[in-house]
Design a protein around this motif. Structure first.
Motif, PDB file in Angstrom:
ATOM      1  N   VAL A 147       0.859  -1.181   0.000  1.00  0.00           N
ATOM      2  CA  VAL A 147       0.000   0.000   0.000  1.00  0.00           C
ATOM      3  C   VAL A 147       0.892   1.227   0.000  1.00  0.00           C
ATOM      4  CG1 VAL A 147      -1.789   1.289   1.239  1.00  0.00           C
ATOM      5  CG2 VAL A 147      -1.833  -1.227   1.242  1.00  0.00           C
ATOM      6  N   GLY A 154      -5.053   4.713   3.433  1.00  0.00           N
ATOM      7  CA  GLY A 154      -3.949   3.760   3.319  1.00  0.00           C
ATOM      8  C   GLY A 154      -3.723   2.974   4.591  1.00  0.00           C
ATOM      9  N   SER A 158      -4.499  -1.016   4.985  1.00  0.00           N
ATOM     10  CA  SER A 158      -3.404  -1.908   5.379  1.00  0.00           C
ATOM     11  C   SER A 158      -3.814  -2.785   6.552  1.00  0.00           C
ATOM     12  CB  SER A 158      -2.159  -1.088   5.742  1.00  0.00           C
ATOM     13  OG  SER A 158      -1.700  -0.345   4.639  1.00  0.00           O
ATOM     14  N   ASP A 159      -4.436  -2.161   7.536  1.00  0.00           N
ATOM     15  CA  ASP A 159      -4.854  -2.904   8.726  1.00  0.00           C
ATOM     16  C   ASP A 159      -5.901  -3.956   8.379  1.00  0.00           C
ATOM     17  OD1 ASP A 159      -4.710  -3.328  11.550  1.00  0.00           O
ATOM     18  OD2 ASP A 159      -6.626  -2.285  11.767  1.00  0.00           O
ATOM     19  N   HIS A 162      -4.401  -6.885   6.282  1.00  0.00           N
ATOM     20  CA  HIS A 162      -3.627  -7.787   7.141  1.00  0.00           C
ATOM     21  C   HIS A 162      -4.552  -8.665   7.976  1.00  0.00           C
ATOM     22  CE1 HIS A 162      -1.333  -8.967  10.776  1.00  0.00           C
ATOM     23  NE2 HIS A 162      -0.382  -9.173   9.893  1.00  0.00           N
ATOM     24  N   VAL A 168       1.201  -7.520   4.270  1.00  0.00           N
ATOM     25  CA  VAL A 168       1.008  -6.128   3.873  1.00  0.00           C
ATOM     26  C   VAL A 168       2.191  -5.260   4.272  1.00  0.00           C
ATOM     27  CG1 VAL A 168      -0.498  -4.105   4.032  1.00  0.00           C
ATOM     28  CG2 VAL A 168      -1.483  -6.398   4.165  1.00  0.00           C
ATOM     29  N   THR A 169       2.656  -4.473   3.315  1.00  0.00           N
ATOM     30  CA  THR A 169       3.676  -3.465   3.578  1.00  0.00           C
ATOM     31  C   THR A 169       3.109  -2.099   3.208  1.00  0.00           C
ATOM     32  OG1 THR A 169       5.470  -5.013   3.062  1.00  0.00           O
ATOM     33  CG2 THR A 169       6.013  -2.663   3.057  1.00  0.00           C
ATOM     34  N   LEU A 170       3.176  -1.175   4.137  1.00  0.00           N
ATOM     35  CA  LEU A 170       2.704   0.197   3.907  1.00  0.00           C
ATOM     36  C   LEU A 170       3.918   1.104   3.740  1.00  0.00           C
ATOM     37  CD1 LEU A 170       0.560   2.445   3.876  1.00  0.00           C
ATOM     38  CD2 LEU A 170       0.675   2.479   6.368  1.00  0.00           C
ATOM     39  N   VAL A 199       1.398  -5.140  10.490  1.00  0.00           N
ATOM     40  CA  VAL A 199       1.640  -4.496   9.200  1.00  0.00           C
ATOM     41  C   VAL A 199       3.088  -4.004   9.157  1.00  0.00           C
ATOM     42  CG1 VAL A 199       1.010  -2.571   7.684  1.00  0.00           C
ATOM     43  CG2 VAL A 199      -0.772  -3.809   8.933  1.00  0.00           C
ATOM     44  N   VAL A 201       5.635  -1.398   8.169  1.00  0.00           N
ATOM     45  CA  VAL A 201       5.551   0.020   7.847  1.00  0.00           C
ATOM     46  C   VAL A 201       6.934   0.543   7.483  1.00  0.00           C
ATOM     47  CG1 VAL A 201       4.936   2.323   8.667  1.00  0.00           C
ATOM     48  CG2 VAL A 201       3.595   0.339   9.400  1.00  0.00           C
TER      49      VAL A 201
END
Length: 451
Positions: A147, A154, A158-159, A162, A168-170, A199, A201
């Motif tokens: 994301v 965003g 993401s949350d 997941h 998930v990578t933000l 997540v 980050v």
């Protein structure tokens, strides 16, 4: 065909403008035109991808309109002739109006500068049920998701992704997620909370390129690192949807929003604009600002609906307070008005007060959560300019309360003498109410008792 009031746009602003208008002018015919077969709740979009599991659970029922006596037409308005007061739809229908309300909303910003943004499995997040259902389908066979953009959409996307078991990578270019909404000390807490939920980050780094031949394979960051991805979600902001306004030769501001007065009228007194497509003025600084919020849109829509055919001098919109909130697990984050950073950037001389307590009393009660309140106050006037809250899920209403305080221009002394109701299961202790204790901290600083 003809109507007394034509509303273009079927999301929150359009619906509220039509319903409010009809209740104030019951003798007028109201017609609402929207492109989508079904309208969805914009704020609920991220939760389609996790908690709700389906867009069907995020639909605004059409009976809201029919019960109010408002006619609905599904179709796309393609032109507005403000001189003749007529709009034309894609199916050739011409609709004559007495008053027109533009509630055309906003659309995702497409980062055209980003190489690879057009690859397969690269998506944005529009308020379009058909498009969102397509994303859901594509996600079925995807595991690694990147994301791009750490604003509210965003972060919530993401949350929720997941939560569905996705990797998930933000990625956020600013030093911390939610960095435009909160002061750094609050944004850091939000980032830590999101990481704690699993997540990944990556903040303080931008995206250089989306990689792949025809289908996305990864994301290349500014620092040279490549992250593997099956799907990339671009959440880098929204822009006002004002093509029809431009077609009607209405003035737009530097963000592309329709210029309006405090009655939500455009320069053409027969045309109103509300919601994301309409210009916003900051309640405190009095400057134009690019805020886009459903709550602001609904407030504007109520003002427009009341003032369609006659002006009510007490029913004006005096500016957006910018009240935002979100939740990560059982921790909520809220902000109303100016942050400390923004206040100082605008040249305000401010004092801040922060207090952290518990949202129930005693704090040993089941479900009790820490609650932190930060107030931003004018040093000379003592007027409250803003506030930020971190706590349990009850902070949404506390954030709204701070919004009311700002709108009524309360000062610290008024807040310290305010009466509150408390209950062990519902609120913080009356002896340690974080909102009032934060106000007390400001007062002590003003008196020179603490630094």
């Amino acid at each position: 065909m003809g109507t007394g009031v034509l509303v273009i746009g079927g999301s929150a602003a359009g619906i509220i403008a039509a319903v409010t208008g009809k209740s104030n002018y019951p003798d007028k015919d109201f017609l609402l035109v929207r492109k989508e077969q079904q309208a969805i709740i914009p704020c609920g979009i991220p939760y389609i991808f996790g908690s709700l599991e389906s867009s069907e659970k995020d639909v605004i029922p059409d009976k809201v309109l029919s019960k109010a006596g408002i006619e609905l037409k599904v179709g796309e308005v393609i032109s507005v002739d403000s001189q003749e007061k007529v709009c034309k739809t894609a199916d050739g229908t011409q609709i004559h109006y007495e008053k027109l309300v533009l509630a055309t909303g906003s659309e995702p910003r497409l980062p055209r500068w980003l190489k690879g943004a057009g690859l397969e499995n690269v998506f944005m997040i529009p308020k379009d049920k058909v498009y969102l259902d397509m994303i859901l389908e594509k996600l079925q066979g995807s595991q690694k998701i990147v994301v791009v953009g750490g604003g509210f959409i965003g972060v919530e996307m993401s949350d929720e992704l997941h939560k569905r078991g996705k990797d998930v990578t933000l990625v956020e270019k600013l030093p911390h997620i939610l960095g435009l909404a909160f002061d750094e000390d609050i944004a850091v807490r939000a980032e830590e909370a999101l990481k704690a939920r699993g997540v990944k980050v990556l903040s303080g780094v931008g995206v250089k390129e989306v990689t792949g031949d025809t289908k996305v394979t990864g994301v290349l960051l500014d620092n040279g690192v490549t992250i593997e991805a099956d799907v990339v979600v671009l959440s880098v902001g929204y822009k006002p949807n004002t093509e029809l306004a431009a077609d009607a030769e209405l003035s737009l501001n530097k963000w592309g929003a329709v210029r309006v007065d405090e009655y939500m009228r455009t320069e053409d007194q027969s045309i109103f604009a509300v919601g994301d497509c309409a210009e916003k003025t900051d309640f405190i600084t009095r400057k134009p600002c690019p805020t886009m919020l459903a709550s602001t849109a609904c407030a504007e829509a109520r003002v427009a609906g009341i003032n369609l055919f006659k002006l009510s001098v007490v029913k004006t919109f005096s500016g957006t307070i910018s009240i935002f909130s979100t939740a990560l697990g059982d921790t909520g984050f809220g902000v109303a008005g100016l942050t400390e950073t923004r206040a100082r950037e605008e040249g305000f001389d401010v004092v801040t007060g922060t207090f952290e307590g518990m949202d129930k009393h005693p704090g040993s009660l089941p479900g009790a959560h820490k609650q932190m309140v930060k107030l931003i106050v004018g040093k000379e006037s003592n007027i409250i300019l803003g506030g930020e809250v971190v706590g349990g899920l009850s902070i949404g209403e506390l954030t709204n309360t701070i919004g009311f305080i700002i709108q009524n221009r309360m000062d610290i002394n008024a807040l310290l003498s305010a009466q509150i109701g408390t209950h062990p299961l519902l609120t913080a202790s009356p002896a340690g109410y974080p909102l009032l204790k934060a106000a007390g901290m400001v007062s002590k600083k003003q008196l020179g008792l603490i630094k």
